[in-house]
Design a protein around this motif. Sequence first.
Motif, PDB file in Angstrom:
ATOM      1  N   ARG A  90      -5.789   0.358  -1.050  1.00 30.39           N
ATOM      2  CA  ARG A  90      -6.372  -0.955  -0.765  1.00 30.39           C
ATOM      3  C   ARG A  90      -7.898  -0.880  -0.708  1.00 30.39           C
ATOM      4  O   ARG A  90      -8.602  -1.803  -1.148  1.00 30.39           O
ATOM      5  CB  ARG A  90      -5.827  -1.502   0.564  1.00 30.39           C
ATOM      6  CG  ARG A  90      -4.304  -1.633   0.617  1.00 30.39           C
ATOM      7  CD  ARG A  90      -3.753  -2.423  -0.557  1.00 30.39           C
ATOM      8  NE  ARG A  90      -4.444  -3.680  -0.726  1.00 30.39           N
ATOM      9  CZ  ARG A  90      -4.117  -4.804  -0.084  1.00 30.39           C
ATOM     10  NH1 ARG A  90      -3.107  -4.817   0.743  1.00 30.39           N
ATOM     11  NH2 ARG A  90      -4.785  -5.914  -0.289  1.00 30.39           N
ATOM     12  N   LEU A  91      -8.416   0.224  -0.172  1.00 33.76           N
ATOM     13  CA  LEU A  91      -9.869   0.399  -0.150  1.00 33.76           C
ATOM     14  C   LEU A  91     -10.420   0.610  -1.558  1.00 33.76           C
ATOM     15  O   LEU A  91     -11.509   0.117  -1.887  1.00 33.76           O
ATOM     16  CB  LEU A  91     -10.238   1.589   0.742  1.00 33.76           C
ATOM     17  CG  LEU A  91     -10.081   1.361   2.241  1.00 33.76           C
ATOM     18  CD1 LEU A  91     -10.252   2.664   3.002  1.00 33.76           C
ATOM     19  CD2 LEU A  91     -11.084   0.329   2.737  1.00 33.76           C
ATOM     20  N   ILE A  92      -9.673   1.326  -2.391  1.00 35.34           N
ATOM     21  CA  ILE A  92     -10.081   1.515  -3.783  1.00 35.34           C
ATOM     22  C   ILE A  92     -10.204   0.160  -4.471  1.00 35.34           C
ATOM     23  O   ILE A  92     -11.192  -0.116  -5.177  1.00 35.34           O
ATOM     24  CB  ILE A  92      -9.069   2.418  -4.519  1.00 35.34           C
ATOM     25  CG1 ILE A  92      -9.188   3.858  -4.008  1.00 35.34           C
ATOM     26  CG2 ILE A  92      -9.277   2.366  -6.021  1.00 35.34           C
ATOM     27  CD1 ILE A  92      -8.048   4.756  -4.437  1.00 35.34           C
ATOM     28  N   GLU A  93      -9.212  -0.699  -4.278  1.00 35.98           N
ATOM     29  CA  GLU A  93      -9.258  -2.050  -4.842  1.00 35.98           C
ATOM     30  C   GLU A  93     -10.482  -2.811  -4.348  1.00 35.98           C
ATOM     31  O   GLU A  93     -11.164  -3.489  -5.120  1.00 35.98           O
ATOM     32  CB  GLU A  93      -8.005  -2.824  -4.449  1.00 35.98           C
ATOM     33  CG  GLU A  93      -6.811  -2.601  -5.323  1.00 35.98           C
ATOM     34  CD  GLU A  93      -5.740  -3.619  -5.026  1.00 35.98           C
ATOM     35  OE1 GLU A  93      -5.345  -4.353  -5.942  1.00 35.98           O
ATOM     36  OE2 GLU A  93      -5.297  -3.693  -3.858  1.00 35.98           O
ATOM     37  N   SER A  94     -10.751  -2.719  -3.065  1.00 35.62           N
ATOM     38  CA  SER A  94     -11.862  -3.468  -2.477  1.00 35.62           C
ATOM     39  C   SER A  94     -13.202  -3.018  -3.031  1.00 35.62           C
ATOM     40  O   SER A  94     -14.116  -3.825  -3.214  1.00 35.62           O
ATOM     41  CB  SER A  94     -11.853  -3.314  -0.945  1.00 35.62           C
ATOM     42  OG  SER A  94     -10.671  -3.847  -0.394  1.00 35.62           O
TER      43      SER A  94
ATOM     44  N   SER B  31       0.862  -1.176   0.000  1.00 33.57           N
ATOM     45  CA  SER B  31       0.000   0.000   0.000  1.00 33.57           C
ATOM     46  C   SER B  31       0.895   1.221   0.000  1.00 33.57           C
ATOM     47  O   SER B  31       1.823   1.320   0.807  1.00 33.57           O
ATOM     48  CB  SER B  31      -0.923   0.031   1.220  1.00 33.57           C
ATOM     49  OG  SER B  31      -1.647   1.254   1.253  1.00 33.57           O
ATOM     50  N   TYR B  32       0.625   2.127  -0.921  1.00 28.54           N
ATOM     51  CA  TYR B  32       1.374   3.372  -0.969  1.00 28.54           C
ATOM     52  C   TYR B  32       0.567   4.536  -0.410  1.00 28.54           C
ATOM     53  O   TYR B  32       1.100   5.624  -0.209  1.00 28.54           O
ATOM     54  CB  TYR B  32       1.782   3.679  -2.414  1.00 28.54           C
ATOM     55  CG  TYR B  32       2.727   2.656  -3.006  1.00 28.54           C
ATOM     56  CD1 TYR B  32       4.101   2.757  -2.820  1.00 28.54           C
ATOM     57  CD2 TYR B  32       2.240   1.573  -3.734  1.00 28.54           C
ATOM     58  CE1 TYR B  32       4.966   1.807  -3.356  1.00 28.54           C
ATOM     59  CE2 TYR B  32       3.102   0.627  -4.276  1.00 28.54           C
ATOM     60  CZ  TYR B  32       4.459   0.753  -4.082  1.00 28.54           C
ATOM     61  OH  TYR B  32       5.311  -0.193  -4.607  1.00 28.54           O
ATOM     62  N   GLY B  33      -0.708   4.330  -0.184  1.00 28.74           N
ATOM     63  CA  GLY B  33      -1.565   5.401   0.323  1.00 28.74           C
ATOM     64  C   GLY B  33      -1.209   5.778   1.752  1.00 28.74           C
ATOM     65  O   GLY B  33      -0.618   4.986   2.509  1.00 28.74           O
ATOM     66  N   TYR B  34      -1.605   6.978   2.139  1.00 25.14           N
ATOM     67  CA  TYR B  34      -1.288   7.479   3.486  1.00 25.14           C
ATOM     68  C   TYR B  34      -1.889   6.593   4.567  1.00 25.14           C
ATOM     69  O   TYR B  34      -1.232   6.267   5.551  1.00 25.14           O
ATOM     70  CB  TYR B  34      -1.798   8.921   3.628  1.00 25.14           C
ATOM     71  CG  TYR B  34      -1.481   9.567   4.941  1.00 25.14           C
ATOM     72  CD1 TYR B  34      -0.169   9.712   5.360  1.00 25.14           C
ATOM     73  CD2 TYR B  34      -2.497  10.045   5.761  1.00 25.14           C
ATOM     74  CE1 TYR B  34       0.133  10.307   6.572  1.00 25.14           C
ATOM     75  CE2 TYR B  34      -2.211  10.646   6.981  1.00 25.14           C
ATOM     76  CZ  TYR B  34      -0.894  10.783   7.381  1.00 25.14           C
ATOM     77  OH  TYR B  34      -0.606  11.371   8.590  1.00 25.14           O
ATOM     78  N   THR B  35      -3.129   6.194   4.392  1.00 22.63           N
ATOM     79  CA  THR B  35      -3.777   5.289   5.356  1.00 22.63           C
ATOM     80  C   THR B  35      -4.454   4.122   4.624  1.00 22.63           C
ATOM     81  O   THR B  35      -5.567   3.724   4.968  1.00 22.63           O
ATOM     82  CB  THR B  35      -4.815   6.057   6.221  1.00 22.63           C
ATOM     83  OG1 THR B  35      -5.709   6.768   5.370  1.00 22.63           O
ATOM     84  CG2 THR B  35      -4.133   7.031   7.153  1.00 22.63           C
ATOM     85  N   GLY B  36      -3.797   3.609   3.601  1.00 23.23           N
ATOM     86  CA  GLY B  36      -4.310   2.440   2.894  1.00 23.23           C
ATOM     87  C   GLY B  36      -5.440   2.724   1.931  1.00 23.23           C
ATOM     88  O   GLY B  36      -6.218   1.820   1.597  1.00 23.23           O
TER      89      GLY B  36
END
Length: 286
Positions: free
Chosen positions: A89-93, A81-86
């Motif tokens: 990963r939520l976008i993928e979900s 995950s490269y996002g600040y707070t994941g």
Amino acid sequence: MFPSLAVAARAQAQRYLAYPLYHSARSRASFTQSGLALKEVQMSFRQFFTWSSPVASTLRSLKYVLVGLVRLPLGRSVRLSYGYTGEDRLIESLLKPLVTHNGYYVEVGCNEPRFISNTFLLYRRGWRGICIDANEQLIRKYQRIRPRDQAVCAFVAHGTQALNYMEFANNVLSTADLQYVPQYLAEGQHIARTRQVQPHSLTAILAARNAPARFDLLAIDAEEFDLSVLQSLDFGRYRPRLVLVEAEDFDPIQPLAHPICAFLLPLGYMLKGSLLKNLYFMDVSI
């Protein structure tokens, strides 16, 4: 004849592999993670190599090949995950893209091309899109590190009045809104540069860059101009499946009272959830 044979062979292979790969959550997750790691390896040179900087881009490509190969045997033990707070990963979900899908995103207030990026993980997997920021130095970094994206230096807002844009040394705080500047200065931040910017509508930028009418993701982190960015987009002309937008003042107890919800819900979007300072909306109009 040959295409029909290929289709039949693929269907037979899917029937044969369905049980061993999908009979449990563990085997399905391992299969999916392996597919994603292989996709990252496959896409590394396509996404990062450029003839304008052959040595540096080759080294960068090899770096991400290596990262993908390391992930391959480790599976879910190494979930990137490269996002600040994941956020990625939520976008993928929420989007649930197929491993083979090379999607399209638009990111406003994209900031760094890798560090705390909502879209870099997608870029590594073959996605492309338009990344917009008012900071010229950051846009130059995008052009070097993410050459397959269209990096645009622009200030996006719904309006035509020129604004004073303050670039802080901590570039995530850069803004054209004066209300938080005294607070930032009191915290020890300092303004690196101030310049006048002319706002551009998101519709005009997408039209100039030949963006598809329907695309996967619109991510907005424009400090105090997030709603203004949304208002500058013609949703009848451009339709993102998922909208991720920053809203630090969101109250989950009264979600409909927030102006971003009041704007997006009548347009056929559903609030799928909020996490920390971000809201996630899915298009339910189709």
